[in-house]
Design an enzyme around this catalytic site. Structure first.
Site, mmCIF file in Angstrom:
data_model
loop_
_atom_site.group_PDB
_atom_site.id
_atom_site.type_symbol
_atom_site.label_atom_id
_atom_site.label_comp_id
_atom_site.label_asym_id
_atom_site.label_seq_id
_atom_site.Cartn_x
_atom_site.Cartn_y
_atom_site.Cartn_z
ATOM 1 C CG ASP A 160 22.451 94.787 42.282
ATOM 2 O OD1 ASP A 160 21.484 94.478 42.978
ATOM 3 O OD2 ASP A 160 22.351 95.443 41.226
ATOM 4 C CG ASP A 220 24.864 88.739 43.283
ATOM 5 O OD1 ASP A 220 23.827 89.182 43.824
ATOM 6 O OD2 ASP A 220 25.884 89.426 43.116
HETATM 7 C C1 XBP Z 1 22.522 93.893 46.041
HETATM 8 C C2 XBP Z 1 21.674 94.554 47.056
HETATM 9 C C3 XBP Z 1 20.503 95.372 46.597
HETATM 10 C C4 XBP Z 1 20.988 96.568 45.774
HETATM 11 C C5 XBP Z 1 19.919 97.625 45.681
HETATM 12 O O1 XBP Z 1 21.802 92.737 45.663
HETATM 13 O O2 XBP Z 1 21.907 94.382 48.237
HETATM 14 O O3 XBP Z 1 19.832 95.839 47.752
HETATM 15 O O4 XBP Z 1 22.103 97.175 46.440
HETATM 16 O O5 XBP Z 1 18.756 97.068 45.108
HETATM 17 P P1 XBP Z 1 22.557 91.421 45.019
HETATM 18 P P2 XBP Z 1 17.334 97.317 45.831
HETATM 19 O O6 XBP Z 1 24.052 91.631 45.154
HETATM 20 O O7 XBP Z 1 22.035 90.267 45.843
HETATM 21 O O8 XBP Z 1 22.112 91.390 43.582
HETATM 22 O O9 XBP Z 1 17.267 98.799 46.183
HETATM 23 O O10 XBP Z 1 16.307 96.906 44.802
HETATM 24 O O11 XBP Z 1 17.361 96.422 47.035
HETATM 25 MG MG MG Z 2 25.986 91.161 44.599
#
Ligand code: XBP
Ligand code: MG
Length: 256
Positions: free
Chosen positions: A12, A10
């Protein structure tokens, strides 16, 4: 001992703490530039993060909180897509200017996994360009090619907690679930990985430490570094990690 053939990361909250100093700042800048009287506080953002996907999150905010909003566009989806594109540009600028660093142990583990020929991929809800910006600015442009697959954002119809993005990665890489270890930080991410029957390691962060991680194989503070011990928090296989202060390829194979 059985070894994992591949690591599915993952982004973020897992590779880096991107939400507070990255995405949240970018959203608020994009709202201001669009002339919207919207400003998301950290407290509100914690609730909004239950909805994955930036565009979906904005729609959720409008529907749930009914903020001041003059519908100047003919099509709401198109309008939000344009704001989200501006937000993504803002996020990339923040990353390009060093706003976000990799979490402890991430670079160390990725480099070790490469040396030991473990296959690497990314399965994330965030936008593809955000991933390449983060990798380029933390590991160097060439690091983008270290990942056989970067499955991101709208590549799948259903975002996390749906299992789509992990199932897509398994299919594209020709891997069975038991060959892979998923690295996640949130309940939505855990549910997504579990939906694909993946062994899952959770590295908690300040935004997700109180999430329900039931069924996760291992829950830790972070991956640890030689000079900075990680803490084991729980997980169905936690007993295998008594006394372990840093997770490397060999210790992670205990989860296999
Ligand atoms: C985290 C999310 C993303 C980010 C924002 O993704 O839910 O939506 O918060 O990015 P992960 P975007 O934990 O799966 O990496 O605005 O590009 O969606
Ligand atoms: Mg995440």
């Amino acid at each position: 001992m059985n070894c994992f053939d591949a690591y599915l990361f993952d982004v973020d909250g897992t590779l880096a703490d991107t939400e507070r100093d990255g995405h949240l700042v970018a959203f608020n800048k994009a709202f201001a530039d669009a002339g919207l009287a919207w400003h998301w506080s950290i407290e509100l953002y914690l609730e909004l993060l239950t909805v994955t996907g930036g565009k979906e999150r904005m729609l959720h905010y409008l529907q749930k909180y009914d903020p001041p909003f003059e519908d100047t566009s003919t099509d709401l989806q198109d309008y939000f897509a344009s704001i989200h594109a501006a937000k993504t540009d803002q996020f990339k600028d923040l990353v390009d200017n060093g706003a976000v660093a990799l979490r402890p142990g991430v670079e160390r583990l990725i480099r070790e996994a490469r040396k030991k020929n473990r296959r690497l991929a990314i399965s994330t809800t965030t936008t593809y360009g955000n991933v390449t910006a983060l990798l380029s600015n933390t590991l160097g442009k060439e690091s983008i090619d270290w990942f056989e697959l970067i499955a991101a954002g709208d590549i799948v119809p259903n975002k996390k907690p749906a299992a789509d993005v992990y199932k897509y990665a398994l299919k594209e890489m020709g891997l069975e679930a038991e060959q892979c270890l998923a690295f996640e930080d949130s309940r939505n991410g855990l549910l997504s990985a579990q939906g694909a029957n993946l062994t899952t390691l959770i590295t908690v962060n300040s935004f997700t430490h109180d999430h329900d991680f039931s069924g996760a194989d291992l829950i830790v503070s972070d991956l640890g570094e030689p000079d900075s011990s990680m803490q084991v928090i729980g997980g169905t296989q936690a007993a295998k990690f008594d006394g372990v202060t840093m997770l490397d390829v060999d210790t992670l194979d205990r989860l296999r």
